[in-house]
Scaffold this motif. Structure first.
Motif, PDB file in Angstrom:
ATOM      1  N   PRO A  15      -0.143 -52.263 -24.159  1.00 30.08           N
ATOM      2  CA  PRO A  15      -0.710 -51.073 -24.644  1.00 30.08           C
ATOM      3  C   PRO A  15       0.222 -50.400 -25.801  1.00 30.08           C
ATOM      4  CG  PRO A  15       0.026 -51.019 -22.287  1.00 30.08           C
ATOM      5  CD  PRO A  15       0.236 -52.357 -22.716  1.00 30.08           C
ATOM      6  N   ALA A  16       1.548 -50.825 -25.696  1.00 25.95           N
ATOM      7  CA  ALA A  16       2.290 -49.919 -26.767  1.00 25.95           C
ATOM      8  C   ALA A  16       2.003 -50.641 -28.125  1.00 25.95           C
ATOM      9  CB  ALA A  16       3.784 -50.099 -26.214  1.00 25.95           C
ATOM     10  N   MET A  18       0.089 -51.937 -31.602  1.00 31.15           N
ATOM     11  CA  MET A  18      -1.130 -51.914 -32.394  1.00 31.15           C
ATOM     12  C   MET A  18      -1.039 -53.038 -33.363  1.00 31.15           C
ATOM     13  SD  MET A  18      -2.059 -48.430 -34.730  1.00 31.15           S
ATOM     14  CE  MET A  18      -1.448 -48.697 -36.425  1.00 31.15           C
ATOM     15  N   ARG A  20      -2.782 -54.631 -36.699  1.00 29.28           N
ATOM     16  CA  ARG A  20      -3.439 -54.274 -37.839  1.00 29.28           C
ATOM     17  C   ARG A  20      -3.238 -54.740 -38.988  1.00 29.28           C
ATOM     18  NH1 ARG A  20      -1.423 -49.190 -41.093  1.00 29.28           N
ATOM     19  NH2 ARG A  20      -2.209 -50.687 -42.820  1.00 29.28           N
ATOM     20  N   ASP A  22      -2.468 -55.136 -42.879  1.00 25.75           N
ATOM     21  CA  ASP A  22      -2.010 -54.354 -43.643  1.00 25.75           C
ATOM     22  C   ASP A  22      -2.476 -54.616 -45.184  1.00 25.75           C
ATOM     23  OD1 ASP A  22      -0.127 -52.972 -45.646  1.00 25.75           O
ATOM     24  OD2 ASP A  22       1.720 -53.666 -44.683  1.00 25.75           O
ATOM     25  N   VAL A  24      -2.007 -52.924 -48.188  1.00 31.50           N
ATOM     26  CA  VAL A  24      -0.950 -52.918 -49.141  1.00 31.50           C
ATOM     27  C   VAL A  24      -0.302 -54.325 -49.279  1.00 31.50           C
ATOM     28  CG1 VAL A  24       1.079 -51.775 -50.003  1.00 31.50           C
ATOM     29  CG2 VAL A  24      -0.998 -50.423 -48.891  1.00 31.50           C
ATOM     30  N   ARG A  25       0.182 -55.082 -48.148  1.00 29.12           N
ATOM     31  CA  ARG A  25       1.034 -56.210 -48.286  1.00 29.12           C
ATOM     32  C   ARG A  25       0.161 -57.247 -48.246  1.00 29.12           C
ATOM     33  NH1 ARG A  25       3.379 -52.080 -45.748  1.00 29.12           N
ATOM     34  NH2 ARG A  25       5.265 -51.307 -46.714  1.00 29.12           N
ATOM     35  N   LEU A  29       0.391 -57.223 -39.111  1.00 25.39           N
ATOM     36  CA  LEU A  29       1.252 -56.652 -38.569  1.00 25.39           C
ATOM     37  C   LEU A  29       1.296 -56.203 -37.064  1.00 25.39           C
ATOM     38  CD1 LEU A  29       1.895 -53.751 -41.059  1.00 25.39           C
ATOM     39  CD2 LEU A  29       2.879 -55.897 -41.110  1.00 25.39           C
ATOM     40  N   VAL A  31       2.514 -53.262 -34.913  1.00 23.42           N
ATOM     41  CA  VAL A  31       3.291 -52.178 -34.755  1.00 23.42           C
ATOM     42  C   VAL A  31       3.751 -51.500 -33.559  1.00 23.42           C
ATOM     43  CG1 VAL A  31       3.504 -49.883 -36.002  1.00 23.42           C
ATOM     44  CG2 VAL A  31       2.068 -51.502 -36.941  1.00 23.42           C
ATOM     45  N   LEU A  32       5.013 -51.474 -33.270  1.00 25.02           N
ATOM     46  CA  LEU A  32       5.560 -51.040 -32.137  1.00 25.02           C
ATOM     47  C   LEU A  32       6.067 -49.672 -31.940  1.00 25.02           C
ATOM     48  CD1 LEU A  32       5.943 -54.303 -32.218  1.00 25.02           C
ATOM     49  CD2 LEU A  32       7.206 -53.897 -30.295  1.00 25.02           C
ATOM     50  N   PRO A  33       6.614 -49.115 -31.038  1.00 25.04           N
ATOM     51  CA  PRO A  33       7.025 -47.650 -31.093  1.00 25.04           C
ATOM     52  C   PRO A  33       8.442 -47.547 -32.024  1.00 25.04           C
ATOM     53  CG  PRO A  33       6.711 -48.271 -28.663  1.00 25.04           C
ATOM     54  CD  PRO A  33       6.387 -49.503 -29.471  1.00 25.04           C
ATOM     55  N   GLU A  34       9.180 -48.540 -32.237  1.00 20.08           N
ATOM     56  CA  GLU A  34      10.153 -48.569 -33.162  1.00 20.08           C
ATOM     57  C   GLU A  34      10.352 -49.733 -34.148  1.00 20.08           C
ATOM     58  OE1 GLU A  34      12.056 -45.827 -33.544  1.00 20.08           O
ATOM     59  OE2 GLU A  34      11.371 -44.524 -31.830  1.00 20.08           O
ATOM     60  N   ARG A  35       9.319 -50.542 -34.065  1.00 15.78           N
ATOM     61  CA  ARG A  35       9.571 -51.650 -35.021  1.00 15.78           C
ATOM     62  C   ARG A  35       8.184 -51.978 -35.683  1.00 15.78           C
ATOM     63  NH1 ARG A  35      11.948 -56.639 -31.739  1.00 15.78           N
ATOM     64  NH2 ARG A  35      12.061 -57.636 -33.807  1.00 15.78           N
ATOM     65  N   VAL A  36       8.313 -52.833 -36.634  1.00 13.04           N
ATOM     66  CA  VAL A  36       7.253 -53.418 -37.163  1.00 13.04           C
ATOM     67  C   VAL A  36       7.232 -54.879 -37.506  1.00 13.04           C
ATOM     68  CG1 VAL A  36       5.694 -53.370 -39.219  1.00 13.04           C
ATOM     69  CG2 VAL A  36       6.650 -51.446 -38.517  1.00 13.04           C
ATOM     70  N   VAL A  38       5.903 -58.540 -38.727  1.00 13.35           N
ATOM     71  CA  VAL A  38       5.238 -59.108 -39.666  1.00 13.35           C
ATOM     72  C   VAL A  38       4.703 -60.344 -39.169  1.00 13.35           C
ATOM     73  CG1 VAL A  38       4.676 -60.060 -42.233  1.00 13.35           C
ATOM     74  CG2 VAL A  38       6.202 -58.231 -41.849  1.00 13.35           C
TER      75      VAL A  38
END
Ligand code: SF4
Ligand code: SF4
Lengths: 90, 376
Positions: A15-16, A18, A20, A22, A24-25, A29, A31-36, A38
Motif C-alpha cells: 500500500p505504501a 505508487m 506510475r 514518468d 518526463v523521463r 517508477l 514511488v515510496l515514502p522516501e525513495r524513487v 526506476v
C-alpha cells in the motif's frame, strides 16, 4: 488480503507504493515514502500485473503471450521474489 | 530522500525528482533546532492553495514525482486538503511532515480522501515531559502519540523523525523503542544540521564525542535487531565525522524547495545566503527557475569549486559539501565545506566539536517569532 495456507501467492503492490509512468523521463517508477525506484525495461509492465488477482504462473502466461519467445518463465518469478523481499509486493 | 543518481553533466540540467513545499512557517511547537530561518515568513505573505496547486502542476511537468508537505506545521493550513488533492491530481506522491499537533480523525480522513500517501511524524524525546520541554509546548507528546495511532489505523505508511542533539542523544535507544511501539515503518535519527534556529542554538545543541560514540553503538545494535522490520536511518553528524555531506544530492540537481512566500531555493537553508537573490514562483515559471535562473545555476556541477574541492576525487560524490554551511562558517559560500577534514577552515569546526575542557554549554532559545533581535 487473507492468505489461506496452500493458496498460491497473488502478488499485489504494497500500500505504501505508487506505480506510475514518468512522462518526463519516459520510464516507469515505483514511488515510496522516501525513495524513487526506476523500473528499467519491462519491469513496470510486470509490476503493473501485480494487482492481487493473478498468480505468478498467471502473470508469466500473460507476459509470454505479449512477448513470444522472451525468457519470462525463467526471469519473472525471481524478479517478483526480489520485490517481495524488498517489501514492495505483498 | 534517496533517489537515482543524477546523470553526468549534460547541456540541460537534470530534471528534479522532489519538491520540498514549506507551506507555512507558523508552528505550535518551538523547537530550538528548527532549521526555519530566524526571519519567519508572515502568514499574510503565504502562497494560496491555488498558487500551490499551480506550483505542483508545474513541478510535475518538470519531472517532480515526490513532495514533502512541510513547514512549520502544515496542518495549520486549513486548505491543506486542497494542496494534497492538487499534488495527487498532478501525479505527485505526497508525504505530510508534521509535529502531530492538530491531527484528529476527521482531518486525517479528509487528507486521505484528498490523496495523502504517507506521514512523517516528528518527536523530540522518548519521554513525554522532556519532549514537551524541548518542543516548548505542553501536551505535544500526547498529541504525537494520538497522531501515530490514527495514521496506523488509517493504514498509511508512517515514519518517525527525530532530530538528535545534546539533550536527547543519550536516549536514542528509547527513541527507537518508542517508534517500534508506535508501529512505525521507518525511523530517521538525524543529527542536528545547523541552520536557522539550529545555528543560533549550536553551542547548546552540539553533543560531545562520547555521547555520539555511544549513540552510534546503540543504533547499530538496534539496526541488526530490526532488520527487515523497521528501516533505521542515521543522518551523520558532519561536524564530527570530518566528512562533508552530499547536500541535497547536489545544488539544483535532485530537488528544490519552495518557501511559504513562494521563494524557490536549491536547498531549504539557502535563504541564508545574502547575495543569492533567489527567484519567486509568483514572478517566474518553475521551468525558468530550474533551467535558467542564476540562483539555481550558481553552484550546479563542479566548475564553481574552489580550494581542495577543485581537484578532489570525491567532488562528484559530495559536491563539495554544503554551500550554506560554508557561508555560515567562513562567510564565503564557494569555499570547501569546513566540515570536510581537507578544508583549510576545518579548524573552525574542530574548535566547536572539541571545546576546551570546562566550557559549559549555554541554554537554548526556543523558536518564536521575535525571540531574537533581527540583525539585517
Ligand atoms: S522543528 Fe519544531 S518548531 Fe520547527 S517546524 Fe518542526 S515542529 Fe515546528
Ligand atoms: S575537498 Fe571538497 S570534494 Fe573533496 S571531500 Fe572535501 S568537500 Fe568533498
Amino acid at each position: 488480503m487473507t492468505a489461506v495456507p496452500g493458496d498460491p501467492w497473488r502478488p499485489a503492490l504494497a500500500p505504501a507504493l505508487m506505480l506510475r509512468h514518468d512522462r518526463v523521463r519516459d520510464t516507469d517508477l515505483l514511488v515510496l515514502p522516501e525513495r524513487v525506484v526506476v523500473l528499467e525495461g519491462h519491469a513496470g509492465q510486470i509490476v503493473g500485473l501485480c494487482d492481487g488477482t493473478r498468480t505468478v504462473p498467471g502473470i508469466v502466461d500473460t507476459l509470454a503471450e505479449r512477448y513470444p519467445g522472451a525468457p519470462v518463465a525463467d526471469d519473472v518469478p525471481s524478479f517478483l521474489d526480489r520485490l517481495r523481499r524488498e517489501g514492495w509486493l505483498t | 530522500m534517496t533517489v537515482p543518481r543524477p546523470a553526468a553533466a549534460s547541456p540541460e540540467p537534470p530534471r528534479p525528482w522532489a519538491l520540498l513545499a514549506e507551506l507555512t512557517h507558523a508552528c505550535p511547537l518551538h523547537c530550538p533546532y528548527c532549521s526555519n530561518p530566524l526571519e519567519l515568513a508572515r502568514r499574510s505573505a503565504e502562497l494560496t492553495a491555488a498558487e500551490w496547486a499551480d506550483v505542483l502542476r508545474q513541478a510535475a511537468d518538470l519531472g517532480v514525482v515526490h513532495t514533502h508537505l512541510s513547514g512549520g506545521e502544515p496542518l495549520l493550513r486549513p486548505d491543506l486538503e486542497r494542496i494534497v488533492a492538487a499534488a495527487e491530481g498532478a501525479g505527485v506522491y505526497t508525504q505530510l511532515v508534521t509535529s502531530g499537533t492538530g491531527l484528529d480523525e476527521d482531518r486525517l480522513s479528509a487528507l486521505r480522501a484528498a490523496g495523502l500517501r504517507s506521514v512523517q511524524l516528528s518527536v523530540q524525546h522518548a519521554e513525554a515531559a522532556a519532549n514537551d520541554r524541548i518542543a516548548g509546548r505542553p501536551s505535544s507528546f500526547a498529541a504525537k502519540e494520538r497522531a501515530a495511532a490514527l495514521v496506523r489505523r488509517a493504514g498509511l505508511p508512517l515514519g518517525l523523525n527525530v532530530v538528535l542533539h545534546r539533550d536527547n542523544l543519550d536516549t536514542v535507544g528509547a527513541l527507537v523503542e518508542l517508534g517500534e511501539s508506535w508501529g512505525v515503518d521507518r525511523i530517521e535519527l538525524a543529527n542536528t544540521q545547523f541552520y536557522g534556529w539550529g545555528l543560533l542554538n549550536r553551542a547548546a545543541l552540539l553533543p560531545t564525542r562520547e555521547q555520539l560514540a555511544r549513540a552510534r553503538e546503540t543504533v547499530e545494535h538496534h539496526r541488526e535487531r530490526l532488520a527487515g522490520r523497521v528501516e533505521l536511518v542515521w543522518v551523520v553528524p558532519d561536524y564530527f565525522d570530518g566528512i562533508a555531506k552530499p547536500c541535497m544530492g547536489g545544488w539544483g540537481a535532485v530537488s528544490l524547495t519552495v518557501t511559504p512566500d513562494g521563494t524557490a531555493l536549491p536547498c531549504p537553508a539557502a535563504a541564508s545566503l545574502p547575495d543569492l537573490d533567489p527567484p519567486n514562483v509568483r514572478d517566474r515559471p518553475l521551468d525558468w527557475i530550474w533551467d535558467r535562473s542564476p540562483a539555481f545555476a550558481r553552484y550546479r556541477g563542479t566548475a564553481w569549486m574552489t580550494g581542495p574541492c577543485g581537484t578532489c576525487p570525491r567532488r562528484e560524490e559530495d559536491f563539495g559539501g554544503c554551500r550554506c554551511q560554508a557561508y555560515a562558517l567562513t562567510g564565503d559560500a564557494a569555499r570547501t565545506d569546513p566540515a570536510c577534514a581537507l578544508s583549510p577552515d576545518h579548524h573552525v569546526v574542530r574548535a566547536l566539536t572539541d571545546p576546551d575542557a570546562g566550557v559549559t554549554p549555554p541554554l537554548y532559545v526556543h523558536r518564536r517569532p521575535g525571540a531574537v533581535p533581527q540583525v539585517r
